[in-house]
Design an enzyme around this catalytic site. Structure first.
Site, mmCIF file in Angstrom:
data_model
loop_
_atom_site.group_PDB
_atom_site.id
_atom_site.type_symbol
_atom_site.label_atom_id
_atom_site.label_comp_id
_atom_site.label_asym_id
_atom_site.label_seq_id
_atom_site.Cartn_x
_atom_site.Cartn_y
_atom_site.Cartn_z
ATOM 1 N NE ARG A 97 48.941 40.787 46.741
ATOM 2 C CZ ARG A 97 49.397 42.042 46.694
ATOM 3 N NH1 ARG A 97 48.884 42.885 45.826
ATOM 4 N NH2 ARG A 97 50.358 42.446 47.486
ATOM 5 C CE LYS A 98 41.841 44.702 40.338
ATOM 6 N NZ LYS A 98 41.105 43.615 41.017
ATOM 7 C CG PHE A 99 51.406 41.359 42.234
ATOM 8 C CD1 PHE A 99 51.986 41.158 43.479
ATOM 9 C CD2 PHE A 99 50.780 40.299 41.616
ATOM 10 C CE1 PHE A 99 51.946 39.912 44.088
ATOM 11 C CE2 PHE A 99 50.735 39.044 42.211
ATOM 12 C CZ PHE A 99 51.328 38.851 43.458
HETATM 13 O O1 S5P Z 1 38.102 46.556 36.198
HETATM 14 C C1 S5P Z 1 37.895 45.646 36.974
HETATM 15 C C2 S5P Z 1 38.885 44.692 37.270
HETATM 16 C C3 S5P Z 1 38.584 43.630 38.112
HETATM 17 S S1 S5P Z 1 39.784 42.419 38.296
HETATM 18 N N1 S5P Z 1 36.669 45.500 37.578
HETATM 19 C C4 S5P Z 1 36.395 44.456 38.422
HETATM 20 O O2 S5P Z 1 35.252 44.374 38.896
HETATM 21 N N2 S5P Z 1 37.352 43.508 38.733
HETATM 22 C C5 S5P Z 1 37.090 42.382 39.646
HETATM 23 O O3 S5P Z 1 36.072 41.575 39.069
HETATM 24 C C6 S5P Z 1 36.589 42.755 41.033
HETATM 25 O O4 S5P Z 1 37.669 42.839 41.946
HETATM 26 C C7 S5P Z 1 35.648 41.613 41.374
HETATM 27 O O5 S5P Z 1 36.386 40.545 41.960
HETATM 28 C C8 S5P Z 1 35.107 41.139 40.047
HETATM 29 C C9 S5P Z 1 33.764 41.677 39.657
HETATM 30 O O6 S5P Z 1 32.765 41.210 40.520
HETATM 31 P P1 S5P Z 1 31.202 41.416 40.222
HETATM 32 O O7 S5P Z 1 30.556 40.827 41.428
HETATM 33 O O8 S5P Z 1 30.943 42.882 40.081
HETATM 34 O O9 S5P Z 1 30.881 40.657 38.965
#
Ligand code: S5P
Length: 364
Positions: A97-99
Protein backbone atom coordinates in the site's frame (compact mmCIF):
# COMPACT_ATOMS: atom_id res chain seq x y z
CA UNK A 1 27.04 -8.16 7.91
CA UNK A 2 26.45 -11.39 9.89
CA UNK A 3 22.94 -11.84 8.46
CA UNK A 4 24.48 -12.32 5.02
CA UNK A 5 26.24 -15.54 5.94
CA UNK A 6 23.62 -16.79 8.40
CA UNK A 7 21.09 -19.43 7.42
CA UNK A 8 17.47 -18.32 7.47
CA UNK A 9 16.81 -21.03 10.09
CA UNK A 10 19.40 -19.39 12.35
CA UNK A 11 18.07 -15.90 11.77
CA UNK A 12 14.61 -17.23 12.63
CA UNK A 13 15.83 -17.69 16.19
CA UNK A 14 17.07 -14.16 16.69
CA UNK A 15 14.95 -11.84 14.54
CA UNK A 16 13.35 -9.15 16.65
CA UNK A 17 9.90 -9.34 15.07
CA UNK A 18 7.72 -12.43 15.70
CA UNK A 19 6.42 -12.41 12.13
CA UNK A 20 10.00 -12.27 10.80
CA UNK A 21 10.85 -15.29 12.93
CA UNK A 22 7.86 -17.10 11.47
CA UNK A 23 8.69 -16.00 7.93
CA UNK A 24 12.35 -17.04 8.17
CA UNK A 25 11.30 -20.46 9.45
CA UNK A 26 8.76 -20.76 6.66
CA UNK A 27 11.49 -19.90 4.13
CA UNK A 28 13.64 -22.68 5.54
CA UNK A 29 10.79 -25.22 5.56
CA UNK A 30 9.56 -24.38 2.04
CA UNK A 31 13.06 -23.78 0.64
CA UNK A 32 11.73 -20.57 -0.84
CA UNK A 33 12.73 -16.93 -0.74
CA UNK A 34 10.22 -15.96 -3.41
CA UNK A 35 7.43 -13.40 -3.18
CA UNK A 36 4.86 -13.28 -5.96
CA UNK A 37 3.65 -9.81 -6.85
CA UNK A 38 0.12 -10.80 -7.82
CA UNK A 39 -0.63 -7.81 -10.02
CA UNK A 40 -3.58 -9.22 -11.92
CA UNK A 41 -6.69 -7.20 -12.59
CA UNK A 42 -9.58 -9.16 -11.12
CA UNK A 43 -10.31 -10.75 -7.75
CA UNK A 44 -11.08 -14.04 -9.47
CA UNK A 45 -7.65 -14.12 -11.18
CA UNK A 46 -5.93 -13.11 -7.94
CA UNK A 47 -7.45 -15.98 -5.94
CA UNK A 48 -6.82 -18.51 -8.70
CA UNK A 49 -3.19 -17.39 -9.02
CA UNK A 50 -2.65 -17.47 -5.24
CA UNK A 51 -3.99 -21.01 -5.10
CA UNK A 52 -1.83 -22.25 -7.98
CA UNK A 53 1.43 -20.51 -7.07
CA UNK A 54 0.99 -20.81 -3.29
CA UNK A 55 3.22 -23.89 -2.91
CA UNK A 56 6.26 -22.06 -4.36
CA UNK A 57 6.12 -18.82 -2.41
CA UNK A 58 6.50 -17.51 1.13
CA UNK A 59 4.91 -14.11 0.53
CA UNK A 60 2.07 -13.01 -1.74
CA UNK A 61 2.15 -9.30 -2.51
CA UNK A 62 -1.07 -7.51 -3.42
CA UNK A 63 -2.17 -4.11 -4.66
CA UNK A 64 -5.80 -4.37 -3.60
CA UNK A 65 -6.59 -1.07 -5.35
CA UNK A 66 -5.82 -2.38 -8.83
CA UNK A 67 -8.11 -5.38 -8.46
CA UNK A 68 -11.55 -5.10 -10.04
CA UNK A 69 -14.30 -6.83 -8.09
CA UNK A 70 -12.51 -6.79 -4.72
CA UNK A 71 -15.12 -7.93 -2.21
CA UNK A 72 -14.81 -5.96 1.02
CA UNK A 73 -16.87 -8.28 3.23
CA UNK A 74 -14.62 -8.97 6.26
CA UNK A 75 -15.81 -12.57 6.66
CA UNK A 76 -16.32 -13.79 3.12
CA UNK A 77 -14.61 -11.20 0.92
CA UNK A 78 -11.40 -11.24 -1.07
CA UNK A 79 -9.17 -10.48 1.93
CA UNK A 80 -10.69 -13.32 3.94
CA UNK A 81 -10.38 -15.73 1.02
CA UNK A 82 -6.75 -14.76 0.49
CA UNK A 83 -6.13 -15.32 4.20
CA UNK A 84 -7.63 -18.80 3.86
CA UNK A 85 -5.30 -19.55 0.92
CA UNK A 86 -2.39 -18.24 2.99
CA UNK A 87 -3.29 -20.79 5.69
CA UNK A 88 -3.72 -23.58 3.16
CA UNK A 89 -0.39 -23.08 1.39
CA UNK A 90 1.68 -21.40 4.08
CA UNK A 91 2.50 -17.89 2.91
CA UNK A 92 2.15 -14.39 4.30
CA UNK A 93 0.12 -11.66 2.64
CA UNK A 94 1.86 -8.36 1.96
CA UNK A 95 -0.36 -5.46 0.85
CA UNK A 96 1.93 -3.11 -1.05
CA UNK A 97 0.00 0.00 0.00
CA UNK A 98 3.03 2.31 0.43
CA UNK A 99 1.38 4.38 3.13
CA UNK A 100 2.54 7.99 3.24
CA UNK A 101 0.65 10.66 5.20
CA UNK A 102 0.29 12.12 8.66
CA UNK A 103 0.14 9.57 11.48
CA UNK A 104 -3.56 9.94 12.19
CA UNK A 105 -4.53 9.49 8.56
CA UNK A 106 -2.42 6.38 8.02
CA UNK A 107 -3.89 4.85 11.18
CA UNK A 108 -7.35 5.22 9.70
CA UNK A 109 -6.32 4.08 6.22
CA UNK A 110 -4.62 1.02 7.69
CA UNK A 111 -7.38 -0.19 10.01
CA UNK A 112 -10.64 1.21 8.71
CA UNK A 113 -12.33 2.29 5.50
CA UNK A 114 -13.42 -0.19 2.89
CA UNK A 115 -10.35 -2.38 2.65
CA UNK A 116 -9.51 -2.82 6.37
CA UNK A 117 -5.99 -3.83 5.33
CA UNK A 118 -4.90 -4.74 8.85
CA UNK A 119 -7.54 -7.50 8.96
CA UNK A 120 -6.12 -9.60 6.15
CA UNK A 121 -2.57 -8.43 5.34
CA UNK A 122 0.14 -9.70 7.68
CA UNK A 123 2.54 -7.20 6.19
CA UNK A 124 2.24 -3.79 4.62
CA UNK A 125 4.73 -1.06 3.75
CA UNK A 126 5.29 2.65 4.17
CA UNK A 127 7.21 5.47 2.58
CA UNK A 128 8.50 7.66 5.40
CA UNK A 129 8.88 10.88 3.41
CA UNK A 130 6.36 12.48 5.78
CA UNK A 131 8.59 11.69 8.75
CA UNK A 132 9.11 8.69 10.98
CA UNK A 133 6.32 9.43 13.46
CA UNK A 134 3.89 7.77 11.10
CA UNK A 135 5.70 4.48 11.70
CA UNK A 136 4.90 4.78 15.39
CA UNK A 137 1.34 5.72 14.49
CA UNK A 138 0.94 2.55 12.42
CA UNK A 139 2.57 0.45 15.14
CA UNK A 140 0.09 1.81 17.64
CA UNK A 141 -2.85 1.07 15.35
CA UNK A 142 -1.62 -2.49 14.80
CA UNK A 143 -1.15 -3.04 18.54
CA UNK A 144 -4.70 -1.87 19.23
CA UNK A 145 -6.01 -4.13 16.49
CA UNK A 146 -4.15 -7.09 17.96
CA UNK A 147 -5.43 -6.44 21.45
CA UNK A 148 -8.98 -6.38 20.16
CA UNK A 149 -8.52 -9.62 18.22
CA UNK A 150 -6.88 -11.43 21.10
CA UNK A 151 -9.46 -10.51 23.67
CA UNK A 152 -12.32 -11.01 21.28
CA UNK A 153 -14.78 -9.69 23.76
CA UNK A 154 -15.03 -6.03 24.37
CA UNK A 155 -16.24 -4.93 27.76
CA UNK A 156 -17.42 -1.41 28.20
CA UNK A 157 -17.46 -0.24 31.78
CA UNK A 158 -19.18 3.04 32.12
CA UNK A 159 -18.12 4.82 35.24
CA UNK A 160 -20.09 7.95 35.77
CA UNK A 161 -19.58 9.39 32.32
CA UNK A 162 -19.76 7.58 29.00
CA UNK A 163 -16.21 8.64 28.03
CA UNK A 164 -14.57 6.14 30.37
CA UNK A 165 -15.33 3.30 27.98
CA UNK A 166 -12.31 1.02 27.83
CA UNK A 167 -11.04 -2.31 26.65
CA UNK A 168 -10.87 -4.86 29.42
CA UNK A 169 -7.79 -7.08 29.35
CA UNK A 170 -9.63 -9.79 31.23
CA UNK A 171 -12.42 -9.73 28.74
CA UNK A 172 -12.27 -13.39 27.78
CA UNK A 173 -10.91 -14.91 24.61
CA UNK A 174 -11.84 -15.95 21.14
CA UNK A 175 -15.47 -16.49 20.40
CA UNK A 176 -17.08 -15.42 23.61
CA UNK A 177 -20.83 -15.43 23.65
CA UNK A 178 -21.43 -12.24 25.55
CA UNK A 179 -24.79 -10.90 24.70
CA UNK A 180 -25.02 -7.52 26.23
CA UNK A 181 -25.18 -8.43 29.88
CA UNK A 182 -25.93 -5.02 31.28
CA UNK A 183 -25.62 -5.37 35.01
CA UNK A 184 -25.11 -1.89 36.21
CA UNK A 185 -24.72 -2.21 39.97
CA UNK A 186 -20.98 -2.20 40.66
CA UNK A 187 -19.90 -0.70 43.95
CA UNK A 188 -17.49 1.69 42.27
CA UNK A 189 -14.89 1.21 45.01
CA UNK A 190 -11.67 3.01 44.19
CA UNK A 191 -13.22 4.75 41.29
CA UNK A 192 -14.17 8.34 40.94
CA UNK A 193 -17.76 7.70 39.92
CA UNK A 194 -19.98 4.73 40.41
CA UNK A 195 -20.38 2.12 37.71
CA UNK A 196 -23.52 2.92 35.86
CA UNK A 197 -23.40 0.09 33.40
CA UNK A 198 -21.28 -2.86 32.32
CA UNK A 199 -21.89 -4.12 28.83
CA UNK A 200 -20.11 -7.08 27.35
CA UNK A 201 -20.40 -7.48 23.62
CA UNK A 202 -18.78 -10.02 21.39
CA UNK A 203 -16.81 -8.09 18.83
CA UNK A 204 -18.94 -7.54 15.85
CA UNK A 205 -16.51 -8.75 13.24
CA UNK A 206 -14.38 -11.85 13.10
CA UNK A 207 -10.91 -11.27 11.79
CA UNK A 208 -10.09 -12.64 8.40
CA UNK A 209 -6.99 -14.03 9.98
CA UNK A 210 -5.88 -17.49 10.97
CA UNK A 211 -7.72 -19.04 13.85
CA UNK A 212 -5.41 -21.00 16.11
CA UNK A 213 -3.78 -24.14 14.67
CA UNK A 214 -6.03 -27.08 13.94
CA UNK A 215 -9.11 -25.38 15.22
CA UNK A 216 -12.35 -25.07 13.41
CA UNK A 217 -12.39 -22.42 10.77
CA UNK A 218 -13.63 -19.06 12.00
CA UNK A 219 -16.53 -19.21 9.61
CA UNK A 220 -17.67 -22.52 11.05
CA UNK A 221 -16.33 -24.77 8.31
CA UNK A 222 -13.97 -27.70 8.52
CA UNK A 223 -10.45 -27.10 9.81
CA UNK A 224 -8.17 -25.68 7.15
CA UNK A 225 -5.41 -27.80 5.78
CA UNK A 226 -2.43 -26.51 7.71
CA UNK A 227 0.81 -26.26 5.81
CA UNK A 228 2.87 -29.29 6.73
CA UNK A 229 5.45 -28.72 9.48
CA UNK A 230 4.35 -25.17 10.23
CA UNK A 231 1.81 -23.87 12.62
CA UNK A 232 -0.29 -20.85 11.79
CA UNK A 233 1.28 -17.44 11.41
CA UNK A 234 1.17 -15.55 14.69
CA UNK A 235 -1.50 -12.90 15.12
CA UNK A 236 1.02 -10.17 14.49
CA UNK A 237 1.30 -7.43 11.97
CA UNK A 238 4.52 -6.15 10.44
CA UNK A 239 5.72 -3.21 8.40
CA UNK A 240 8.36 -2.93 5.70
CA UNK A 241 9.90 0.46 5.12
CA UNK A 242 10.24 1.48 1.50
CA UNK A 243 13.92 2.37 1.76
CA UNK A 244 15.03 2.12 -1.88
CA UNK A 245 13.19 1.62 -5.14
CA UNK A 246 13.97 -0.29 -8.28
CA UNK A 247 13.17 2.50 -10.74
CA UNK A 248 15.34 4.73 -12.92
CA UNK A 249 15.67 8.24 -11.57
CA UNK A 250 14.40 7.19 -8.13
CA UNK A 251 14.48 10.26 -5.88
CA UNK A 252 15.12 8.43 -2.62
CA UNK A 253 18.47 9.70 -1.36
CA UNK A 254 21.02 7.95 0.82
CA UNK A 255 19.87 10.21 3.67
CA UNK A 256 16.27 9.04 3.20
CA UNK A 257 17.41 5.41 3.21
CA UNK A 258 19.42 6.04 6.37
CA UNK A 259 16.33 7.60 8.01
CA UNK A 260 14.48 4.37 7.20
CA UNK A 261 17.18 2.38 8.95
CA UNK A 262 16.87 4.60 12.02
CA UNK A 263 13.07 4.36 12.02
CA UNK A 264 13.32 0.57 11.71
CA UNK A 265 15.66 0.36 14.69
CA UNK A 266 13.35 2.55 16.77
CA UNK A 267 10.33 0.34 16.01
CA UNK A 268 11.75 -3.17 16.15
CA UNK A 269 8.57 -4.73 17.39
CA UNK A 270 6.63 -3.51 14.36
CA UNK A 271 9.12 -3.01 11.53
CA UNK A 272 10.16 -6.35 10.03
CA UNK A 273 12.53 -4.91 7.50
CA UNK A 274 12.72 -3.15 4.17
CA UNK A 275 11.75 -3.05 0.57
CA UNK A 276 15.22 -2.27 -0.70
CA UNK A 277 17.74 -3.00 -3.41
CA UNK A 278 20.57 -4.08 -1.10
CA UNK A 279 21.22 -5.31 2.42
CA UNK A 280 20.79 -2.47 4.92
CA UNK A 281 21.72 -4.39 8.07
CA UNK A 282 24.89 -2.76 9.38
CA UNK A 283 24.67 -2.77 13.17
CA UNK A 284 25.50 -6.06 14.87
CA UNK A 285 21.96 -6.39 16.25
CA UNK A 286 20.11 -5.59 13.01
CA UNK A 287 17.88 -8.55 12.19
CA UNK A 288 15.79 -7.00 9.43
CA UNK A 289 14.50 -8.86 6.41
CA UNK A 290 14.95 -7.40 2.90
CA UNK A 291 12.45 -7.88 0.09
CA UNK A 292 13.44 -6.78 -3.39
CA UNK A 293 11.33 -6.07 -6.45
CA UNK A 294 12.69 -5.41 -9.92
CA UNK A 295 13.57 -9.06 -10.41
CA UNK A 296 13.53 -11.06 -13.60
CA UNK A 297 15.22 -14.05 -15.19
CA UNK A 298 16.19 -14.29 -18.83
CA UNK A 299 13.93 -16.75 -20.68
CA UNK A 300 14.61 -20.39 -19.79
CA UNK A 301 17.58 -21.79 -21.65
CA UNK A 302 18.90 -18.40 -22.70
CA UNK A 303 22.29 -17.17 -21.64
CA UNK A 304 22.53 -14.11 -19.52
CA UNK A 305 23.93 -11.23 -21.59
CA UNK A 306 24.63 -8.20 -19.44
CA UNK A 307 21.91 -6.17 -17.79
CA UNK A 308 18.28 -7.15 -18.26
CA UNK A 309 15.98 -4.83 -20.12
CA UNK A 310 13.58 -2.66 -18.15
CA UNK A 311 9.87 -2.31 -18.91
CA UNK A 312 10.12 1.06 -20.69
CA UNK A 313 8.20 2.75 -17.87
CA UNK A 314 11.01 3.13 -15.36
CA UNK A 315 11.14 -0.38 -13.96
CA UNK A 316 14.62 -1.95 -13.92
CA UNK A 317 15.41 -5.62 -13.41
CA UNK A 318 18.09 -7.69 -11.79
CA UNK A 319 18.45 -11.45 -11.59
CA UNK A 320 17.92 -13.34 -8.33
CA UNK A 321 21.63 -14.22 -8.44
CA UNK A 322 22.61 -10.58 -8.32
CA UNK A 323 19.97 -9.48 -5.78
CA UNK A 324 20.47 -12.32 -3.33
CA UNK A 325 24.08 -13.24 -4.03
CA UNK A 326 25.75 -9.90 -4.71
CA UNK A 327 23.49 -7.24 -3.16
CA UNK A 328 22.57 -9.36 -0.17
CA UNK A 329 18.79 -9.09 -0.05
CA UNK A 330 16.69 -11.99 1.24
CA UNK A 331 13.45 -12.32 -0.73
CA UNK A 332 12.93 -11.52 -4.40
CA UNK A 333 9.61 -10.04 -5.46
CA UNK A 334 8.54 -11.12 -8.94
CA UNK A 335 5.47 -9.92 -10.78
CA UNK A 336 5.35 -9.99 -14.59
CA UNK A 337 8.26 -12.44 -14.77
CA UNK A 338 5.86 -15.06 -13.42
CA UNK A 339 2.40 -13.75 -14.25
CA UNK A 340 3.09 -13.16 -17.94
CA UNK A 341 4.58 -16.64 -18.42
CA UNK A 342 2.66 -19.32 -20.28
CA UNK A 343 2.56 -21.46 -17.17
CA UNK A 344 2.88 -19.27 -14.04
CA UNK A 345 3.16 -22.14 -11.50
CA UNK A 346 6.12 -23.75 -13.28
CA UNK A 347 7.73 -20.37 -13.90
CA UNK A 348 7.32 -19.60 -10.18
CA UNK A 349 9.14 -22.86 -9.46
CA UNK A 350 11.98 -21.78 -11.77
CA UNK A 351 12.30 -18.48 -9.89
CA UNK A 352 12.07 -20.27 -6.53
CA UNK A 353 14.90 -22.64 -7.46
CA UNK A 354 17.14 -19.84 -8.79
CA UNK A 355 16.61 -17.56 -5.80
CA UNK A 356 17.10 -20.40 -3.36
CA UNK A 357 20.30 -21.49 -5.11
CA UNK A 358 21.60 -17.93 -4.89
CA UNK A 359 20.88 -17.95 -1.16
CA UNK A 360 22.60 -21.31 -0.62
CA UNK A 361 25.63 -20.04 -2.56
CA UNK A 362 25.76 -16.98 -0.32
CA UNK A 363 26.09 -19.21 2.74
CA UNK A 364 29.22 -20.91 1.42
O1 S5P B 1 10.97 -0.29 -5.77
C1 S5P B 1 9.97 -0.92 -6.00
C2 S5P B 1 9.03 -1.21 -4.99
C3 S5P B 1 7.93 -2.00 -5.29
S1 S5P B 1 6.92 -2.44 -3.97
N1 S5P B 1 9.71 -1.41 -7.26
C4 S5P B 1 8.61 -2.17 -7.54
O2 S5P B 1 8.47 -2.61 -8.69
N2 S5P B 1 7.67 -2.46 -6.57
C5 S5P B 1 6.47 -3.27 -6.84
O3 S5P B 1 6.88 -4.57 -7.22
C6 S5P B 1 5.57 -2.76 -7.96
O4 S5P B 1 4.53 -1.95 -7.44
C7 S5P B 1 5.03 -4.05 -8.57
O5 S5P B 1 3.87 -4.46 -7.86
C8 S5P B 1 6.11 -5.08 -8.33
C9 S5P B 1 7.04 -5.33 -9.48
O6 S5P B 1 6.37 -5.91 -10.56
P1 S5P B 1 7.14 -6.51 -11.83
O7 S5P B 1 6.02 -6.94 -12.72
O8 S5P B 1 7.97 -5.42 -12.43
O9 S5P B 1 7.97 -7.66 -11.35
Amino acid sequence: HPTLSQAFAERAKTASHPLSRYLLRLMDVKASNLCLSADVTTARDLLALADKVGPSIVVLKTHYDLIAGWDYNPQTGTGARLAALARKHGFLIFEDRKFVDIGKTVQMQYTAGTARIVDWAHITNANIDAGKDMVRAMAEAAAKWKARINYGVRTSVTVGTPESDRFDDEGGNGNGNGNGNGNGNGDGEGRKGSIVSVTTVTQSFEPADPPRPHTTDARGGAPEVVFADMEEAPMDRGLLLLAQMSTTGCLMTAAYTQACVEAARENRDFVMGYVAQECLNTAADDTFVHMTPGCKLPPAGEEEHGPLEGDGLGQQYNTPDRLIGVLGTDIVIVGRGIIAADDPPSEAERYRRKAWKAYLARLE
